[in-house]
Design an enzyme around this catalytic site. Sequence first.
Site, PDB file in Angstrom:
ATOM      1  N   HIS A 431     115.425  38.836  63.781  1.00  0.00           N
ATOM      2  CA  HIS A 431     114.056  38.586  64.238  1.00  0.00           C
ATOM      3  C   HIS A 431     114.056  37.803  65.557  1.00  0.00           C
ATOM      4  CE1 HIS A 431     109.688  37.636  63.474  1.00  0.00           C
ATOM      5  NE2 HIS A 431     110.001  36.636  64.285  1.00  0.00           N
ATOM      6  N   GLU A 432     114.784  36.700  65.583  1.00  0.00           N
ATOM      7  CA  GLU A 432     114.798  35.869  66.799  1.00  0.00           C
ATOM      8  C   GLU A 432     115.490  36.595  67.949  1.00  0.00           C
ATOM      9  OE1 GLU A 432     112.889  33.438  66.985  1.00  0.00           O
ATOM     10  OE2 GLU A 432     112.500  33.206  64.840  1.00  0.00           O
ATOM     11  N   HIS A 435     112.965  38.836  69.564  1.00  0.00           N
ATOM     12  CA  HIS A 435     112.082  38.161  70.528  1.00  0.00           C
ATOM     13  C   HIS A 435     112.800  37.980  71.857  1.00  0.00           C
ATOM     14  CE1 HIS A 435     108.655  37.103  68.097  1.00  0.00           C
ATOM     15  NE2 HIS A 435     109.355  36.401  67.214  1.00  0.00           N
ATOM     16  N   ASP A 507     103.562  35.305  64.341  1.00  0.00           N
ATOM     17  CA  ASP A 507     103.560  36.113  65.567  1.00  0.00           C
ATOM     18  C   ASP A 507     102.368  37.062  65.567  1.00  0.00           C
ATOM     19  OD1 ASP A 507     106.000  34.967  66.152  1.00  0.00           O
ATOM     20  OD2 ASP A 507     107.152  36.610  65.261  1.00  0.00           O
TER      21      ASP A 507
HETATM   22 ZN    ZN Z   1     108.785  35.462  65.478  1.00  0.00          ZN
END
Ligand code: ZN
Length: 602
Positions: A431-432, A435, A507
């Site tokens: 996930h990170e 981003h 988010d």
């Molecule tokens: Zn996030």
Amino acid sequence: MKKQKQNNNKNKKKISIIIILLILIILILGSIFLLFKTTNNNEEQEENEITYTELIKKMDNGEVEKIEMTVGSSAIKVKLKDIEEEKSSIIPNTQTFVELLQENVRNGKEIVFEQKKPSVILRIADTLFSLLPTILIIILFVLVIKMQGLGDKGKIYGGEENNETGVTFEDVAGLDEEKGELIEIVDFLKYPKKFQDMGAKIPRGILLCGKPGTGKTLIAKAIAGEAGVPFISMSGSEFIEMFAGLGASRVRKLFEKAKKISPCIVFIDEIDAIGARRNGGSGGDSENNQTLNQLLVEMDGFETNETVIVLAATNRIEMLDKALLRPGRFDRQINIAAPDLNGREEILKIHAKDKKLAPNVNLKEIAGDTAGFTGAELSNILNEAAILATRNQHKEIQMQDIDEAVKKVTVGLEKHTRIISDKDKKLTAYHEAGHAIVSKFLPTQQDVKEVSIIPRGVAGGYTMYKTNEDKYYISKTEMEEKLVALLGGRAAEKIALDDISTGASNDIQVATEIAKDMVTVYGMSDKLGPLFLKTNDPYEMQIFGENMEDIVGIETKKLIDEAYRKAQDIITHNMDKLEAVATRLLEKEIISAEEFETFFQN
Ligand code: ZN
Ligand code: ADP
């Protein structure tokens, strides 16, 4: 300021508890005393007593030598002739008995009649205890009234008075234009006569608009401090918390007090709590209206010779009742924005004054890293840094303490103790990484500063971006790309792990809000054009036709869909980088800006 208020409340609570305890102690002592008294009486009676009828008979027969009675008591002592010991008796009605005695004596029967007064202490105690219930009721009554702020004699309960704020414009960093505008108010307060003689009307109300923590209270205090006048303040929410009908009376008292001590500053924090647009109706609303009406009456009711300047703070000026903004009321507005780069450095300097900073600490650099932070947040960061430095047993506050404090304030505290499953770690890593990689390919987005899968606050991990530029305007492209970066985490989960998780909820929320604002506030929807549509009032929407709300929804969704598609696109084309960054994150938990860049060099 808030702390002081809390202390006041705490003190008030303490005092009430002490008073209630005292009352309890008095009650307990009183009952013990009464119990003691009655048992004593009982004992005497059992020992040696004669009945009333017997006593009368004996008196008629002349057998009674002496009678001793105590005022206010129905018990008497009887000394009989020929008998050594004294007897006692209870007589039903003292007055009749006294008459009977007198008659006996008049008729020549020899009875010595002694009327004894009880001991002083006993008498005082007696009266006290007979008055006790009344006293208790009065105390309770006073207590209740004080708590409600009804019975004040010039003091404003729950409010705050500060004769010497001790704050001056020097304590307020940045905000130079705002200070320039307000310096005039200081003159009004200092030399009201000068302005009145000239025929100038002194402004009544000034509205300070801005986010919480931008220094609105501080600047209001500084005005009072500069002018050397008292500062009394109250929060709008306090008026509303009151019991029914009290809000208005509080407003009246606040202004009564202000007029008495004029010249002075009255500061009303969170005025939107009272001044929210009136929309008729019932219950809390009409209570609110009374308070607001009283405020309007007070604002209009100043005499020209009363120099009371009312400053009010709000973050939601559009919520305020228009009546508040009319001439003679809050007709001046000053916007207090979050500080810019220079302002932030100035604020940091002010709050660093009383702190032990290591020589290598660079306040300018911190200012650069904290775009969008308010004065309150900046002062909080330095304070957190001081706490961290103490905890880490540093001699002075180090740059690393400050960095840690910035993260703590923005993302929350590191949670080393939380145990995370490998599955969750993997999810967070992808996930990170998502981003970070997506934003790398978006020209308008800031460079990555740090990617981490160490949980902080409520977040399982975070991607931090560099901030080094203050912008007043954000372009449509930049907002669109922001949406893409925000959805990069979700896109990576979906593509790399073929599943999606709740980890993206924040988010999604932020992205949806930005998209909605783009459509309804900034006029960035192609279909709708430049229209302001952010309103809770259904009638305002209806003027654009029946299904305006539907179109807003469709346009918002279009922006989100497009951004999500773009994010997935970037991920699909950079799967190797996603794998590499995520794997590194799983190994090291944290990746710095420099390290992140190495993934893109070949
Ligand atoms: Zn996030
Ligand atoms: P507001 O009333 O806008 O919510 P406050 O005036 O209560 O904000 O600000 C909270 C604290 O933040 C202040 O007491 C002060 O320590 C700090 N602060 C905010 N703005 C500034 C500023 N411009 N200069 C110095 N300190 C500031």
